[in-house]
Write an enzyme that holds these catalytic residues in place. Structure first.
Site, short mmCIF file in Angstrom:
data_model
loop_
_atom_site.label_atom_id
_atom_site.label_comp_id
_atom_site.label_asym_id
_atom_site.label_seq_id
_atom_site.Cartn_x
_atom_site.Cartn_y
_atom_site.Cartn_z
N GLY A 1 -44.51 -36.01 5.42
CA GLY A 1 -44.09 -34.91 4.69
C GLY A 1 -43.03 -34.01 5.02
N VAL A 2 -42.03 -33.68 4.51
CA VAL A 2 -41.00 -32.96 4.98
C VAL A 2 -41.28 -31.56 5.22
CG1 VAL A 2 -39.91 -32.15 2.88
CG2 VAL A 2 -38.39 -32.47 4.60
N ASP A 3 -42.29 -31.09 4.52
CA ASP A 3 -42.70 -29.64 4.93
C ASP A 3 -43.56 -29.66 6.04
OD1 ASP A 3 -44.72 -31.25 3.69
OD2 ASP A 3 -45.70 -29.69 2.57
#
Length: 245
Positions: A98-100
């Site tokens: 996930g980019v977060d």
């Protein structure tokens, strides 16, 4: 003209001006799974470049990007990279990380020490980053809020909110708060203990996300960093070649 950072999560939308290598003053709005009030979208800032990270529903992401494309000269969407700003991601396929979580690691790496990063939002995410920027992987579980909502969906007599933490609660609302918050704390603490066994020393603990404040009194020597993803987005932004999107 100014550059801005935008973080569209599963339940909250945060944005801030880009100030050097960090996010400036942060504004945060709650949103539904698919929509955000049109008046809020129309009130977004404008400027030169918008740097965007999104893990939200595709419909909402498209709506937000369309608004930003009308307000900024460029819109650059962050994506997870195998290596960036001194961080090496453990996943064989970085697109599945996930980019977060990726951006939180970029911000954490600036400390120059081993860290366990815990994000408490819709999900509870836990990642280990060593002092050399090597990501050792992590965990994903339901956050306390999601646990409460899932229990309420299956048993409506169990309230989805309310209650106070207690080690041994004597009413249902307190027992739910204690069980769900306690489960998250236990997983974070176990992860940190296992990280200490792996590295030979206890890493720092960074906690972020909308559900983090409720857990902070229960986590020994944890550091609350509410803008960690936006700070990571700032680091990602300054490491992108000029003219890339």
């Amino acid at each position: 003209m100014s550059d801005w950072l935008f973080d569209l999560g599963n339940s909250r939308f945060k944005f801030a001006p880009l100030q050097g290598l960090r996010a400036g003053d942060v504004q945060a709005w709650p949103h539904g799974a698919e929509t955000m009030p049109a008046e809020q979208l129309q009130a977004l800032p404008s400027g030169d470049v918008a740097y965007v990270a999104s893990v939200a529903a595709p419909t909402l992401t498209r709506s937000m990007l369309a608004i930003l494309q009308g307000r900024f000269r460029e819109v650059r969407v962050a994506r997870t990279q195998a290596r960036c700003a001194g961080v090496q991601v453990a996943y064989a396929d970085p697109d599945k990380f996930g980019v977060d979580r990726f951006l939180a690691l970029l911000a954490a790496a600036e400390r120059g020490e081993a860290v366990v990063v815990a994000g408490v939002g819709t999900a509870l995410t836990i990642d280990l980053l060593d002092a050399d920027g090597l990501h050792h992987g992590g965990r994903i579980a339901a956050s306390p809020t999601t646990m409460r909502e899932a229990l309420h969906a299956r048993a409506v007599q169990l309230p989805p909110t309310g209650g106070d933490y207690s080690e041994f609660a004597n009413d249902t609302a307190d027992a739910l708060a204690s069980g769900c918050d306690g489960a998250a704390v236990a997983l974070i603490e176990r992860s940190r203990a296992q990280a200490a066994r792996l590295l030979g020393h206890l890493p720092a603990l960074l906690v972020h996300g909308g559900g983090a404040p409720a857990l902070m009194p229960l986590l020994e020597d944890a550091h609350y960093q509410p803008a960690l993803v936006l700070d990571g987005l700032a680091r990602w932004a300054v490491h992108q070649p000029a003219g890339t999107r």
